[in-house]
Every structure is written in C-alpha cells, then in structure tokens.
Motif scaffolding. Structure first.
Motif, PDB file in Angstrom:
ATOM      1  N   LEU A  26       0.721  -1.114   0.127  1.00 57.99           N
ATOM      2  CA  LEU A  26      -0.246   0.033  -0.037  1.00 57.99           C
ATOM      3  C   LEU A  26       1.282   1.431   0.203  1.00 57.99           C
ATOM      4  N   PHE A  27       2.546   0.946   1.123  1.00 57.16           N
ATOM      5  CA  PHE A  27       2.794   3.070   0.519  1.00 57.16           C
ATOM      6  C   PHE A  27       4.020   2.704   0.129  1.00 57.16           C
ATOM      7  N   SER A  28       3.802   2.001  -0.768  1.00 55.32           N
ATOM      8  CA  SER A  28       4.882   1.974  -1.984  1.00 55.32           C
ATOM      9  C   SER A  28       4.357   1.569  -3.326  1.00 55.32           C
ATOM     10  N   GLU A  51      -4.214  -4.585  -5.661  1.00 54.47           N
ATOM     11  CA  GLU A  51      -4.616  -4.699  -6.448  1.00 54.47           C
ATOM     12  C   GLU A  51      -4.770  -3.276  -7.415  1.00 54.47           C
ATOM     13  N   ASP A  52      -5.001  -2.283  -5.919  1.00 57.99           N
ATOM     14  CA  ASP A  52      -5.219  -0.760  -6.341  1.00 57.99           C
ATOM     15  C   ASP A  52      -3.889  -0.286  -6.429  1.00 57.99           C
ATOM     16  N   VAL A  53      -2.765  -0.740  -6.343  1.00 57.30           N
ATOM     17  CA  VAL A  53      -2.092   0.292  -5.680  1.00 57.30           C
ATOM     18  C   VAL A  53      -1.116   0.436  -6.737  1.00 57.30           C
ATOM     19  N   PRO A  54      -0.709   1.888  -7.881  1.00 60.49           N
ATOM     20  CA  PRO A  54       0.191   1.249  -8.338  1.00 60.49           C
ATOM     21  C   PRO A  54       1.686   1.454  -8.422  1.00 60.49           C
ATOM     22  N   ALA A  55       2.260   1.020  -9.441  1.00 58.25           N
ATOM     23  CA  ALA A  55       3.760   0.121  -9.341  1.00 58.25           C
ATOM     24  C   ALA A  55       4.415   0.986  -8.788  1.00 58.25           C
ATOM     25  N   PHE A  56       5.950   0.242  -7.682  1.00 57.37           N
ATOM     26  CA  PHE A  56       6.522   0.869  -7.545  1.00 57.37           C
ATOM     27  C   PHE A  56       7.532   1.817  -8.187  1.00 57.37           C
ATOM     28  N   PRO A  57       7.920   3.386  -7.561  1.00 59.38           N
ATOM     29  CA  PRO A  57       7.231   3.916  -6.156  1.00 59.38           C
ATOM     30  C   PRO A  57       6.292   5.370  -6.149  1.00 59.38           C
ATOM     31  N   HIS A  58       4.841   4.424  -6.977  1.00 60.16           N
ATOM     32  CA  HIS A  58       3.863   5.691  -7.083  1.00 60.16           C
ATOM     33  C   HIS A  58       3.014   5.778  -6.578  1.00 60.16           C
ATOM     34  N   ALA A  59       2.908   5.081  -5.361  1.00 57.50           N
ATOM     35  CA  ALA A  59       1.903   4.440  -5.052  1.00 57.50           C
ATOM     36  C   ALA A  59       2.079   5.875  -2.557  1.00 57.50           C
TER      37      ALA A  59
END
Length: 348
Positions: A263-265, A285-293
């Motif tokens: 969730l955080f990264s 699955e809603d989290v953007p790719a690292f490191p854009h979350a």
C-alpha cells in the motif's frame, strides 16, 4: 583476514539502512560502537546526500555503508494513479485532504551516474544495494572506488545471481525482516523463506561471506553467517529519527502484528498492521507500481498524523519488535555483544 576484519569492524554487526527513520547520526553511533553503520540514500536528494556523506567522512569514526535501491524506474501510469486516488477518496474526505499535488512524484530514486560520482568522491567502505545490482558500468565505478559491494538476496537463486554478477557479500533477507523485500528475480512471495531456513542454503550455495538479516546473532553465526544485519531493534534508539507515533506503535500490543503490504510504495514491505492495511487489504491490486503509490498517500498520512493517528502511515518493522529499547546505540550493541558472547573481529 576476514572481510569484516579487513573493514576494521570490532563486531560482526551491521545496522540495516532504514529510510525515513534515520540519518547519519544513527550510522555514526553504530560505527562508533564498533559495528558497521549504514546510511539509506534512496530517498535523499543529491544535495542532502552530499551533506550526510560529508558529515560521515568528517567524523573519522570508521567505515560506513551507503545503501541504494537499483530498481527499474517506471513512468507513472495516469490510469493507475486515478484508480488509486479513487480508492483513497473516502479517506481524503474523512481527513479533510484536498491537496493531491504530490501524487505523481516518486519518492525513491534508483542508483544512477550522479550517485556513482558521489561514491567515487567520498569512497565509503561499503556500498550496498537493494533489488539486485546496478548496471555493469555503474557497478564497475563503485568497485573502482574501492568499496565492497553488499546486496540483498531473498532466495538462493538471487544469492547465486549476485555472486555471479559482482557482489562481495550477500545479505540473506528472510521473510520476517522489516521494510521492503529485496527480491528482484521473482515477484512470487511464496518463494520467500524465513531467515533460518534461507541462511544455511545460501551459505552452501555461494562462496562469499553471507550476512543474516534479522535477530538471533548467536544462532545466525552458528548457521554459517559471517555477520548479522539488524534494523528493527534500532528504531527506538535515541539516535534514530523514528517519530513518536511510530515508537509508540512499536511498544504497543499492535507492534506484535506485522504483515507484508504494497500500500505505501507499490512493493511488498513488512510493517505493523494498521487501519489502511486492514480495510484495503495489505496487498491491494489498486496500488500503482513502485514507487508511485506513496505520492497520493503523503498528504493523507500528514493529515492523519496531525491527529495522532497512524492508520495511514507506513510503520515498518520486523516480526520481532521485542528488542526495541529506548536506549542509546552504544547500550544496545553492548547488550548484544554480551548476550551473544561475541569476540571482537578486530580488537582495538
């Protein structure tokens, strides 16, 4: 002479680099106590990194490790960012957050030519990498500086890859370790093992010094580790910059429950389970790719923490927080040395 004696360490202990909860003060205190202090560089601007390296170099305390990430930086995906913002919208409303200006700003930079130039200038004793190794040309520049290269492996296959591609020592990062997983060959978390399962396999697989990431110094050395890397236990030391809220969480019953979360990264990392992890699911699955979350979470985290609420904060920690003490680094390392019956690697 062993690698760690060659580095001038008194004890085979390495402080894990921990971005966001330390600066050079912690690294200085660790090296002063006879272990290897580490500075996490991935979240520092070049100007701040220079300031920190200047402080370390001027101290005259001894060897240091400078740690970098070497992931492949992907461009932000506008559609993924929009989905993430939509998922966080109820929390934005609850905490009165209106500012989303930072949502496209990555907070972690991979190792690059500017970093390599700074390594060549300051010549740290050790440069360590997370998520594999940098491109061969950049790695060659690090080695030309005289630095020893350490890198994290979460599987035997990764350890072999690191040995074949220029690492001088392998850090065996077990599944229980706090912070970001260092895996780089496979994303499948089912391949990950605990330290005391992974460590002897890596020791057998590579002809390099192996560093065990996690607690249990005596047990790790008995299983063939040349040194032990410890992080979570330093979080409550006087010299750490860990926030009061994070320290309170580590000392609370909640600190005994950790999980891997993206969730955080955008990459799996182990931290104390909090509201966001419970309600969104730790591996959403809603989290953007690292490191854009992390950009979209920054204003939300700030608003929540102003209320004394850590429900939207990354509270990185390993599975065992029992070693967290409100002590100085010197007191903590002295206790470990006595408990483990450590002999000095290089007596002074």
């Amino acid at each position: 002479m062993t690698l760690f004696a060659e580095l001038g360490l008194r004890y085979p202990i390495i402080q894990a680099p921990m971005a966001g909860v330390q600066d050079s003060a912690l690294a200085l205190a660790v090296t002063r106590a006879g272990a290897l202090g580490s500075l996490p560089a991935a979240m520092l601007s070049l100007a701040t990194l220079r300031e920190e390296l200047t402080r370390l170099a001027a101290s005259g305390e001894g060897p240091f490790n400078i740690n970098f990430f070497c992931h492949r930086q992907e461009a932000p995906d506008p559609a993924a960012q929009a989905r993430w913002l939509q998922r966080l919208a109820p929390y934005y409303d609850e905490y009165g957050v209106r500012d989303t200006a930072g949502t496209a700003a990555p907070s972690r930079a991979p190792f690059n030519a500017e970093h390599a130039a700074m390594v060549a200038e300051f010549k740290p004793a050790v440069v360590s990498f997370h998520f594999g190794l940098p491109e061969p040309e950049l790695l060659a520049r690090v080695k030309a500086s005289g630095a020893k290269v350490f890198a994290s492996a979460t599987t035997v296959a990764e350890a072999r890859w690191l040995a074949d591609h220029g690492a001088d020592a392998v850090i065996a990062q077990g599944l229980e370790a706090g912070g970001h997983r260092g895996h780089f060959l496979e994303d499948d978390l089912s391949l990950q093992q605990g330290t005391f399962s992974l460590l002897p396999q890596i020791v057998e697989a590579v002809r390099l010094p192996v560093i065990a990431a996690g607690r249990g110094i005596r047990a790790a050395l008995a299983l063939g580790a040349s040194a032990v890397q410890l992080g979570t236990a330093f979080l409550c030391c006087h010299e750490a910059t860990t926030s009061a809220l994070h320290r309170a969480a580590l000392h609370s019953p909640a600190g005994q429950h950790t999980a891997l979360t993206t969730l955080f990264s955008g990459r799996p990392a182990r931290g104390i389970v909090n509201r966001l992890m419970r309600e969104l699911g730790p591996l959403s699955e809603d989290v953007p790719a690292f490191p854009h979350a992390s950009g979209a979470l920054a204003p939300l985290r700030s608003a929540a923490e102003q209320r004394g609420d850590t429900g939207c904060s990354p509270l990185w920690a390993g599975q065992n927080v029992s070693g967290c003490r409100d002590w100085s680094v010197a007191e903590l390392i002295s206790r470990w040395v006595k408990e483990a019956g450590l002999a000095e690697v290089m007596p002074i």
